[in-house]
Scaffold this motif. Structure first.
Motif, PDB file in Angstrom:
ATOM      1  N   VAL A  24      -6.349   1.018  -6.947  1.00 54.11           N
ATOM      2  CA  VAL A  24      -5.665  -0.416  -6.846  1.00 54.11           C
ATOM      3  C   VAL A  24      -4.472  -0.314  -7.639  1.00 54.11           C
ATOM      4  O   VAL A  24      -4.272   0.045  -8.582  1.00 54.11           O
ATOM      5  CB  VAL A  24      -6.914  -1.298  -7.521  1.00 54.11           C
ATOM      6  CG1 VAL A  24      -6.331  -2.858  -7.601  1.00 54.11           C
ATOM      7  CG2 VAL A  24      -8.214  -1.368  -6.848  1.00 54.11           C
ATOM      8  N   ILE A  26      -3.039  -0.916  -2.183  1.00 52.91           N
ATOM      9  CA  ILE A  26      -4.139   0.406  -2.546  1.00 52.91           C
ATOM     10  C   ILE A  26      -3.020   1.415  -2.379  1.00 52.91           C
ATOM     11  O   ILE A  26      -2.374   1.722  -1.746  1.00 52.91           O
ATOM     12  CB  ILE A  26      -5.058   0.526  -1.300  1.00 52.91           C
ATOM     13  CG1 ILE A  26      -6.041  -0.512  -1.255  1.00 52.91           C
ATOM     14  CG2 ILE A  26      -5.893   1.968  -1.175  1.00 52.91           C
ATOM     15  CD1 ILE A  26      -7.164  -0.684  -2.516  1.00 52.91           C
ATOM     16  N   GLN A  61      -3.485   5.531  -1.786  1.00 51.40           N
ATOM     17  CA  GLN A  61      -4.438   6.303  -1.371  1.00 51.40           C
ATOM     18  C   GLN A  61      -4.079   8.024  -1.673  1.00 51.40           C
ATOM     19  O   GLN A  61      -2.806   8.104  -1.064  1.00 51.40           O
ATOM     20  CB  GLN A  61      -4.528   6.195   0.199  1.00 51.40           C
ATOM     21  CG  GLN A  61      -5.426   7.358   0.803  1.00 51.40           C
ATOM     22  CD  GLN A  61      -6.919   7.127   0.423  1.00 51.40           C
ATOM     23  OE1 GLN A  61      -7.384   5.819   0.537  1.00 51.40           O
ATOM     24  NE2 GLN A  61      -7.565   8.096   0.112  1.00 51.40           N
ATOM     25  N   SER A  64      -9.294   6.443  -3.412  1.00 48.13           N
ATOM     26  CA  SER A  64      -8.297   5.234  -3.457  1.00 48.13           C
ATOM     27  C   SER A  64      -8.441   4.387  -4.890  1.00 48.13           C
ATOM     28  O   SER A  64      -9.346   4.289  -4.976  1.00 48.13           O
ATOM     29  CB  SER A  64      -8.880   4.392  -2.373  1.00 48.13           C
ATOM     30  OG  SER A  64      -8.821   4.796  -0.989  1.00 48.13           O
ATOM     31  N   ASP A 119       1.082  -1.252   0.184  1.00 49.86           N
ATOM     32  CA  ASP A 119      -0.154   0.050  -0.146  1.00 49.86           C
ATOM     33  C   ASP A 119       0.863   1.460   0.036  1.00 49.86           C
ATOM     34  O   ASP A 119       2.028   1.300   0.682  1.00 49.86           O
ATOM     35  CB  ASP A 119      -0.993  -0.001   1.212  1.00 49.86           C
ATOM     36  CG  ASP A 119      -1.808  -1.209   1.100  1.00 49.86           C
ATOM     37  OD1 ASP A 119      -2.202  -1.799  -0.076  1.00 49.86           O
ATOM     38  OD2 ASP A 119      -2.371  -1.562   2.378  1.00 49.86           O
TER      39      ASP A 119
END
Length: 222
Positions: free
Chosen positions: A65, A84, A86, A63, A17
């Motif tokens: 992918v 993710i 963000q 957000s 992430d």
């Protein structure tokens, strides 16, 4: 004699992430591996998986992918897991501009300056612009008055407010104090005295004056 069949081992490949600010370029995406045997690492893979994200510098805050694809090895079955990205809001500095006016001037139109726009954004792109206020309208007084900024919101920016100052100068001339002048050659007092008076002190418009006295009398002597 039997046969020992050695099958590929499952290797979990996960996109890490990430977080970045609206308007910036994407960070370098990284991948975490879980399941290597024999103290091996990703350097032994025939081909490595890659991470990719569709978000770009102009993408709005949200957000996104991070996908993992590709990769192959004879000894591992690669199982991919997405991550993710963000996007966070970018700081937009909003400053109330300082102003100077005269007391007799009309109420000015207060203005704001913006610092921090990216991607060609401007005031028209904000969801709800901030508002500016000054209490001079109520007081109408000489001196300094705070010009405050508040409110508003936007999907891609958060506001950082800097207040300004309205300086009001006194351009109304105060009335001049009255000037009193007089020219006295002779003052006449009427009254009764006993004995002789050679000098008389008297007070005229705030000035203490002293002068000789000449008198006449129409009263009978006692």
């Amino acid at each position: 004699c039997g046969t020992l069949q050695v099958t590929p081992r499952t290797l979990l490949v996960k996109a890490d992430d990430k977080t970045r600010t609206y308007g910036d370029s994407n960070p370098a995406f990284s991948i975490s591996y879980s399941g290597f045997a024999n103290e091996e690492d990703e350097t032994i893979l025939n081909s490595k998986p890659v991470a990719h994200c569709a978000a770009g510098p102009t993408s709005s805050v949200s957000s996104y992918v991070i996908t993992v694809s590709g990769g192959q090895d004879d000894n591992y079955d690669i199982a991919c897991q997405n991550g993710i990205l963000q996007l966070t809001k970018r700081k937009l500095t909003v400053k109330a501009n300082d102003m100077t006016i005269n007391l007799s001037d009309p109420v000015p139109a207060y203005t704001l300056s913006y610092t921090g726009f990216v991607n060609g954004d401007g005031l028209a792109d904000l969801t709800t612009p901030p508002i500016v206020y000054c209490g001079f309208e109520q007081s109408r007084s000489v001196g300094t008055h705070a010009i405050t900024v508040s409110g508003g919101s936007d999907n891609n920016y958060y506001y950082d407010f800097t207040h300004g100052t309205l300086t009001v100068l006194d351009d109304v001339e105060p009335p001049s104090p009255p000037t009193v002048s007089f020219d006295v050659e002779r003052l006449t007092f009427t009254g009764r005295v006993r004995g002789e008076i050679s000098e008389l002190s008297y007070h005229v418009y705030g000035a203490n004056l002293t002068g000789p006295v000449s008198s006449t009398s129409d009263a009978p002597s006692i």
